[in-house]
Write a protein that holds these residues in place. Structure first.
Motif, PDB file in Angstrom:
ATOM      1  N   ARG A 277       0.817  -1.203   0.000  1.00 25.97           N
ATOM      2  CA  ARG A 277       0.000   0.000   0.000  1.00 25.97           C
ATOM      3  C   ARG A 277       0.866   1.275   0.000  1.00 25.97           C
TER       4      ARG A 277
ATOM      5  N   SER B 298       1.659  -6.951  -2.281  1.00 27.29           N
ATOM      6  CA  SER B 298       0.848  -7.383  -1.142  1.00 27.29           C
ATOM      7  C   SER B 298      -0.608  -7.435  -1.596  1.00 27.29           C
TER       8      SER B 298
ATOM      9  N   GLN C 270      -0.725 -15.733   2.029  1.00 25.39           N
ATOM     10  CA  GLN C 270      -1.530 -16.904   2.370  1.00 25.39           C
ATOM     11  C   GLN C 270      -2.634 -17.155   1.348  1.00 25.39           C
ATOM     12  N   THR C 271      -3.176 -16.089   0.780  1.00 21.59           N
ATOM     13  CA  THR C 271      -4.161 -16.269  -0.279  1.00 21.59           C
ATOM     14  C   THR C 271      -3.565 -15.825  -1.616  1.00 21.59           C
ATOM     15  N   GLY C 272      -2.273 -15.955  -1.722  1.00 20.97           N
ATOM     16  CA  GLY C 272      -1.598 -15.645  -2.977  1.00 20.97           C
ATOM     17  C   GLY C 272      -0.499 -16.656  -3.184  1.00 20.97           C
TER      18      GLY C 272
ATOM     19  N   ILE D  22       5.443  -2.307   2.619  1.00 18.37           N
ATOM     20  CA  ILE D  22       4.612  -3.428   3.073  1.00 18.37           C
ATOM     21  C   ILE D  22       4.775  -3.527   4.581  1.00 18.37           C
ATOM     22  N   SER D  23       3.647  -3.593   5.324  1.00 16.17           N
ATOM     23  CA  SER D  23       3.751  -3.529   6.787  1.00 16.17           C
ATOM     24  C   SER D  23       4.237  -4.839   7.404  1.00 16.17           C
TER      25      SER D  23
ATOM     26  N   GLN E 142      -0.488 -12.638   7.144  1.00 10.68           N
ATOM     27  CA  GLN E 142      -0.862 -13.331   5.898  1.00 10.68           C
ATOM     28  C   GLN E 142       0.134 -13.052   4.779  1.00 10.68           C
TER      29      GLN E 142
ATOM     30  N   ASP F  31       8.020   3.658   8.307  1.00  5.29           N
ATOM     31  CA  ASP F  31       7.615   3.557   9.711  1.00  5.29           C
ATOM     32  C   ASP F  31       8.586   2.626  10.451  1.00  5.29           C
TER      33      ASP F  31
ATOM     34  N   ASP G 242      11.641   6.650   3.129  1.00  2.00           N
ATOM     35  CA  ASP G 242      10.604   6.716   2.106  1.00  2.00           C
ATOM     36  C   ASP G 242      11.063   5.861   0.922  1.00  2.00           C
TER      37      ASP G 242
ATOM     38  N   PHE H 137      10.230   5.837  -2.074  1.00  2.00           N
ATOM     39  CA  PHE H 137      10.449   6.540  -3.348  1.00  2.00           C
ATOM     40  C   PHE H 137      11.817   7.226  -3.386  1.00  2.00           C
TER      41      PHE H 137
HETATM   42  C1  LIG Z   1      -7.957 -14.252   5.167  1.00  2.00           C
HETATM   43  C2  LIG Z   1      -6.942 -13.211   4.802  1.00  2.00           C
HETATM   44  C3  LIG Z   1      -6.001 -13.508   3.826  1.00  2.00           C
HETATM   45  C4  LIG Z   1      -5.028 -12.570   3.467  1.00  2.00           C
HETATM   46  N1  LIG Z   1      -4.104 -12.911   2.512  1.00  2.00           N
HETATM   47  C5  LIG Z   1      -3.126 -12.019   2.226  1.00  2.00           C
HETATM   48  C6  LIG Z   1      -2.109 -12.349   1.269  1.00  2.00           C
HETATM   49  O1  LIG Z   1      -2.115 -13.429   0.655  1.00  2.00           O
HETATM   50  N2  LIG Z   1      -1.136 -11.446   1.034  1.00  2.00           N
HETATM   51  C7  LIG Z   1      -1.084 -10.229   1.662  1.00  2.00           C
HETATM   52  O2  LIG Z   1      -0.157  -9.452   1.395  1.00  2.00           O
HETATM   53  N3  LIG Z   1      -2.042  -9.895   2.543  1.00  2.00           N
HETATM   54  C8  LIG Z   1      -3.064 -10.742   2.823  1.00  2.00           C
HETATM   55  N4  LIG Z   1      -4.041 -10.362   3.698  1.00  2.00           N
HETATM   56  C9  LIG Z   1      -4.097  -8.947   4.129  1.00  2.00           C
HETATM   57  C10 LIG Z   1      -3.166  -8.601   5.258  1.00  2.00           C
HETATM   58  O3  LIG Z   1      -3.835  -8.847   6.488  1.00  2.00           O
HETATM   59  C11 LIG Z   1      -2.786  -7.098   5.194  1.00  2.00           C
HETATM   60  O4  LIG Z   1      -3.951  -6.317   5.193  1.00  2.00           O
HETATM   61  C12 LIG Z   1      -1.963  -6.709   3.967  1.00  2.00           C
HETATM   62  O5  LIG Z   1      -0.893  -7.614   3.779  1.00  2.00           O
HETATM   63  C13 LIG Z   1      -1.416  -5.305   4.127  1.00  2.00           C
HETATM   64  O6  LIG Z   1      -0.788  -4.901   2.949  1.00  2.00           O
HETATM   65  P1  LIG Z   1       0.321  -3.761   2.982  1.00  2.00           P
HETATM   66  O7  LIG Z   1       1.409  -4.157   3.888  1.00  2.00           O
HETATM   67  O8  LIG Z   1       0.667  -3.449   1.574  1.00  2.00           O
HETATM   68  O9  LIG Z   1      -0.485  -2.504   3.520  1.00  2.00           O
HETATM   69  P2  LIG Z   1      -0.415  -1.782   4.928  1.00  2.00           P
HETATM   70  O10 LIG Z   1      -0.575  -2.727   6.040  1.00  2.00           O
HETATM   71  O11 LIG Z   1      -1.345  -0.636   4.818  1.00  2.00           O
HETATM   72  O12 LIG Z   1       1.079  -1.254   5.017  1.00  2.00           O
HETATM   73  C14 LIG Z   1       1.612  -0.247   4.202  1.00  2.00           C
HETATM   74  C15 LIG Z   1       2.987   0.058   4.724  1.00  2.00           C
HETATM   75  O13 LIG Z   1       3.618   0.969   3.838  1.00  2.00           O
HETATM   76  C16 LIG Z   1       4.379   1.897   4.606  1.00  2.00           C
HETATM   77  N5  LIG Z   1       4.540   3.086   3.757  1.00  2.00           N
HETATM   78  C17 LIG Z   1       3.583   3.948   3.336  1.00  2.00           C
HETATM   79  N6  LIG Z   1       4.119   4.863   2.508  1.00  2.00           N
HETATM   80  C18 LIG Z   1       5.441   4.588   2.403  1.00  2.00           C
HETATM   81  C19 LIG Z   1       6.522   5.185   1.696  1.00  2.00           C
HETATM   82  N7  LIG Z   1       6.353   6.236   0.894  1.00  2.00           N
HETATM   83  N8  LIG Z   1       7.748   4.635   1.837  1.00  2.00           N
HETATM   84  C20 LIG Z   1       7.951   3.560   2.634  1.00  2.00           C
HETATM   85  N9  LIG Z   1       6.963   2.942   3.310  1.00  2.00           N
HETATM   86  C21 LIG Z   1       5.715   3.461   3.197  1.00  2.00           C
HETATM   87  C22 LIG Z   1       3.578   2.102   5.850  1.00  2.00           C
HETATM   88  O14 LIG Z   1       4.417   2.535   6.901  1.00  2.00           O
HETATM   89  C23 LIG Z   1       2.997   0.702   6.108  1.00  2.00           C
HETATM   90  O15 LIG Z   1       3.847  -0.061   6.943  1.00  2.00           O
HETATM   91  C24 LIG Z   1      -5.013 -11.293   4.076  1.00  2.00           C
HETATM   92  C25 LIG Z   1      -5.952 -11.001   5.053  1.00  2.00           C
HETATM   93  C26 LIG Z   1      -6.906 -11.943   5.426  1.00  2.00           C
HETATM   94  C27 LIG Z   1      -7.887 -11.601   6.494  1.00  2.00           C
END
Ligand SMILES: Cc1cc2nc3c(=O)[nH]c(=O)nc-3n(C[C@H](O)[C@H](O)[C@H](O)COP(=O)(O)OP(=O)(O)OC[C@H]3O[C@@H](n4cnc5c(N)ncnc54)[C@H](O)[C@@H]3O)c2cc1C
Ligand SMILES: Nc1ncnc2c1ncn2[C@@H]1O[C@H](COP(=O)(O)O)[C@@H](O)[C@H]1O
Lengths: 322, 262
Positions: free
Chosen positions: A211, A235, A252-254, A267-268, A272, A289, A305, A307
Motif C-alpha cells: 500500500r 501485497s 496466504q491467499t496468494g 509493506i507492513s 498473511q 515507519d 521513504d 520513493f
Molecule cells: C484471510 C486473509 C487472507 C489474506 N491474505 C493475504 C495475502 O495473501 N497477502 C497479503 O499481502 N495480505 C493478505 N491479507 C491482508 C493482510 O492482512 C494485510 O492487510 C496486507 O498484507 C497489508 O498490505 P500492505 O502491507 O501493503 O499494507 P499496509 O498494512 O497498509 O502497510 C503499508 C505500509 O507501507 C508503509 N509506507 C507507506 N508509505 C510509504 C513510503 N512512501 N515509503 C515507505 N513505506 C511506506 C507504511 O508505513 C505501512 O507499513 C489477508 C488477510 C486476510 C484476512
C-alpha cells in the motif's frame, strides 16, 4: 520389489521448468543414499530433443512419452500415462514439483495409486528406505514432518527450495510407448507471458510493493527488479486497490515464494503476507515507519521513504555494474 | 443444477497456533474458527452460478460439531442446504480419508458441479479436491479465476505460472478456486435469519456406509509424525546512514559482501 527413484520432469512448450532440474537433483541425492538409480520421465509433444538435458542432473535413464495429446497439460492424460509408467517401473519413490501442474496432478495420481502423498515439501529425509518429508502448514507457522504409506511414496517438492546439482553426465534417454487413455478435458486457450518474465514462484529475486506504493505506478520497483534480474510482486492491499494483478499477490491467499532475496517495499508485514514469503533466504524491508512489523522479520531494514530509497539502491547497483 | 461446495472450517489466519502435547496436532482451545478463505470464494461462485443457471447450492463439510457455525454462515450468504459429516472416527484423516468421506456424502446429495478451495489454509494440502474428483471419476480444473457454463459444458480459466490456460470439459466436474475469481458477499441480516430455518443434516460414517478403519488415523497414508515451529529468523539489522543514498550504498554492500545474494 520396488526399486529406485522415479522423477517427473515438468516441461512447458518444449522447455523444462526450473523445478524439473530441482526434482531430478533431489531424486539423484535420495538415490545415492539408497544406492539405487534415478529414472526421469518427460511427457509432451516433440520433447525428445530436450530429454537429454536431464543427464546433467544425474538421471540414469530418461523415459520420453511423446504424443500430440500431451502437448498441453491435462489432468486426465498426464495421470493416465504416469499411472502406467509408475506401475511398469515399480519405483520406491516418485518425485515431482509442487508447481501448479504438480499440485493438480499429484493428488489425482496418488489417489489412483492408493498411496500417501506429501505435498509442497521443503526437505526430504530418509529413515531407512522411508521418506520423512517436511512441509510447512498453517501458512508456515508450523512445520510438519510426515511419513508415507504405500509404494511408491509420492512427494511433491516446493519450487525454488531444493538445490540444483550438476553432475558428470550419465545415462541415456529412450522413448516409450504410452496410452493417453480417456481424456475428458481439452485445452482451448492459453495466455502465457513470454519468457521475459520469471514467475514469482521461480524467481531468485523478488521486489514487492504494498500500500506504501500509493498508486499503480510500480516503475521504481520494476527498475530495481530489472537490475537485479528479479520479478515484481505485491501485497494483497496493492492487489485489492487494483494496482497489480491477482497473479502478483504474495501471501496466504496468494503465491508462496522462496527467493534468495525478497525486498518488501511499503509493506507492513501482516501475518498473511509473511505466510507467503517467510521462507525467503534474505529479506530486506524498506518502510518509512520504524515500528512496522516487517522489520522484525527482515535481515536488513531500511527506514526511509521508498520513493527515495529504491531509486538510490537502483542507482548504486548500476554504478557498481559500471 | 446441483452445485455442492466443499467447505472446511479452519483457524482464522490471525490465530496464534500452538502445538498440542501429542506434538502431532494443534491446541484447539482459544482458536477462532472461520470458513477457509478459498472456500468462501467457492460459496460465492456457487451462488453466482445458481443465480445465472438456477439450481440448488449444498454446503458439504466434514468436521466436528463446531463446523456447523461455518455451514450456517454459508447458508446465510445464500446457500440452500448444509450437510455435516461428523464422526469421531474421522479425526486424524489424511486427504484421502477426507476425500472418501466427502465422496460418499456427494453420492447421496447428488452433484452436477462441485466447487472446492484450492487449498485449506490449515494443512495447506492442495489435495482433497483432486482426490474427490478421482474417486468420483469426474474431470477437475484447479485454481480457476473464471468459469462459463453452456450446454452441459464448463470452461475454466486456470492460473498457471506466467499466465492462464482455459480448459473445457463436460459436467459433472469439479473445480477449485483462486483469488481473483470473485469477491465474496457478506451474509445480510435477513440472510442470517433465513439461514436458521434452512435444512442442515448431520451424518455419521455408519449413515454413509463407511468402514471407520478406512479413515481417521488408522486409514491414513500420509501421517504427521511431528510438528515444530520453524527456526526463528535472526533479528535483522537496521541500516544506518544520514541520507537515502548512504543507506542504499550500505545495503548494497551488505547484500554483496555479507549475504552474497547479489
Ligand atoms: C484471510 C486473509 C487472507 C489474506 N491474505 C493475504 C495475502 O495473501 N497477502 C497479503 O499481502 N495480505 C493478505 N491479507 C491482508 C493482510 O492482512 C494485510 O492487510 C496486507 O498484507 C497489508 O498490505 P500492505 O502491507 O501493503 O499494507 P499496509 O498494512 O497498509 O502497510 C503499508 C505500509 O507501507 C508503509 N509506507 C507507506 N508509505 C510509504 C513510503 N512512501 N515509503 C515507505 N513505506 C511506506 C507504511 O508505513 C505501512 O507499513 C489477508 C488477510 C486476510 C484476512
Ligand atoms: N474436512 C473437509 N470438509 C469439506 N471439504 C474439505 C475438507 N477438507 C478439505 N476440503 C476441501 O478441499 C479443499 C482443499 O483442502 P486441502 O486439500 O486440505 O488443502 C478445501 O478448500 C475444501 O474445499
Amino acid at each position: 520389489m520396488a526399486q529406485g527413484v522415479l522423477v517427473f520432469a515438468e516441461q512447458v512448450d518444449g522447455s523444462f521448468r526450473k523445478i524439473a532440474y530441482e526434482a531430478v537433483s533431489e531424486g539423484r541425492r535420495l538415490a545415492d543414499t539408497l544406492g539405487e538409480t534415478v529414472t526421469a520421465v518427460v511427457l509432451g509433444s516433440g520433447v525428445a530433443g530436450i530429454a537429454g538435458e536431464l543427464r546433467k542432473y544425474g538421471a540414469d535413464k530418461i523415459l520420453v512419452g511423446d504424443d500430440p495429446v500431451l502437448a498441453d497439460y491435462t489432468t486426465d492424460a498426464y495421470t493416465n500415462v504416469l499411472f502406467d509408467i509408475v506401475k511398469d517401473n515399480d519405483p520406491r519413490m516418485f518425485l515431482l514439483g509442487a508447481s501448479t501442474q504438480g499440485k493438480d496432478l499429484s493428488g489425482r495420481l496418488a489417489t489412483r495409486l492408493e498411496v500417501g502423498l506429501a505435498m509442497d515439501c521443503i526437505v526430504l529425509k530418509l529413515d531407512g528406505e522411508k521418506i520423512i518429508a517436511t512441509r510447512p502448514v498453517y501458512g508456515g507457522k508450523l512445520l510438519a514432518e510426515v511419513a508415507l504409506e504405500g509404494t511408491p511414496q509420492v512427494a511433491a517438492i516446493r519450487p525454488n527450495v531444493m538445490e540444483i546439482v550438476e553432475v558428470a553426465e550419465a545415462g541415456n534417454w529412450e522413448s516409450i510407448s504410452i496410452n493417453t487413455g480417456v481424456v475428458k478435458t481439452r485445452v482451448v486457450d492459453k495466455k502465457l507471458e513470454t519468457a521475459s518474465r520469471v514467475d514469482l514462484t521461480e524467481a531468485d529475486v523478488i521486489v514487492s510493493g504494498g500500500r506504501g506504493m500509493a498508486g499503480p505506478d510500480f516503475s521504481v520497483l520494476e527498475e530495481l527488479a530489472g537490475v537485479l534480474g528479479g520479478t515484481v510482486g505485491a501485497s494483497r492491499s496493492a492487489v485489492d486497490e487494483g494496482w497489480r494483478p491477482h497473479s502478483d499477490q504474495v501471501g496466504q491467499t496468494g503465491k508462496v515464494v522462496s527467493p534468495n532475496l525478497y525486498i518488501a517495499c511499503g509493506i507492513s508485514g501482516a501475518i498473511q503476507h509473511l505466510a507467503g514469503m517467510g521462507s525467503s533466504k534474505y529479506i530486506v524491508a524498506i518502510n518509512k515507519d520504524p515500528d512496522a512489523p516487517i522489520f522484525k522479520k527482515a535481515d536488513y531494514g531500511v527506514v526511509e521513504d521508498l520513493f527515495r530509497a529504491v531509486p538510490a539502491i537502483t542507482a548504486e547497483l548500476k554504478n557498481l555494474k559500471g | 443444477m446441483d452445485i455442492v461446495v466443499l467447505l472446511k472450517q479452519v483457524p482464522d489466519t490471525e490465530t496464534l497456533i500452538q502445538i498440542a502435547d501429542d506434538k502431532t496436532s494443534i491446541r484447539t482451545e482459544d482458536v477462532k474458527w472461520v470458513i477457509n478463505p478459498y472456500d468462501e470464494l467457492a460459496v460465492e461462485e456457487a451462488l453466482r452460478i445458481k443465480e445465472k443457471h438456477g439450481g440448488k447450492v449444498t454446503i458439504l463439510s466434514t468436521g466436528p460439531e463446531r463446523a456447523v457455525e461455518s455451514i450456517r454462515t454459508a447458508l446465510a450468504m445464500g446457500a440452500d442446504e448444509g450437510v455435516l459429516v461428523d464422526d469421531p472416527a474421522i479425526q486424524g484423516s489424511d486427504a484421502l480419508g477426507t476425500a472418501k468421506v466427502v465422496t460418499a456424502a456427494l453420492r447421496e446429495t447428488g452433484y452436477d458441479l462441485i466447487i472446492a478451495g484450492q487449498r485449506a489454509v490449515d494443512d495447506d494440502g492442495y489435495q482433497v479436491p483432486a482426490a474427490v474428483a478421482e474417486l468420483l471419476g469426474i474431470p477437475q480444473a484447479s485454481m480457476i479465476i473464471r468459469e462459463e457454463i453452456t450446454d452441459g459444458k464448463i470452461r475454466c480459466e486456470r492460473t498457471v505460472e506466467g499466465g492462464t490456460v482455459v480448459v473445457e470439459t463436460d459436467l459433472p466436474a469439479l473445480f477449485t478456486t483462486q483469488r481473483g475469481i470473485n469477491e465474496p458477499r457478506y451474509a445480510s441480516l435477513p440472510g442470517i435469519m433465513k439461514a436458521k430455518k434452512k435444512p442442515l443434516v448431520r451424518k455419521t460414517l455408519a449413515d454413509l456406509g463407511i468402514d471407520p478403519s478406512e479413515v481417521g488415523v488408522s486409514g491414513a497414508k500420509c501421517r504427521v509424525v511431528a510438528l515444530s515451529f520453524p527456526p526463528e529468523r535472526s533479528p535483522g539489522r537496521i541500516i544506518e546512514g544520514e541520507t537515502a543514498e548512504a543507506k542504499a550504498a550500505e545495503l548494497v554492500r551488505l547484500l554483496r559482501e555479507e549475504a552474497k545474494v547479489i
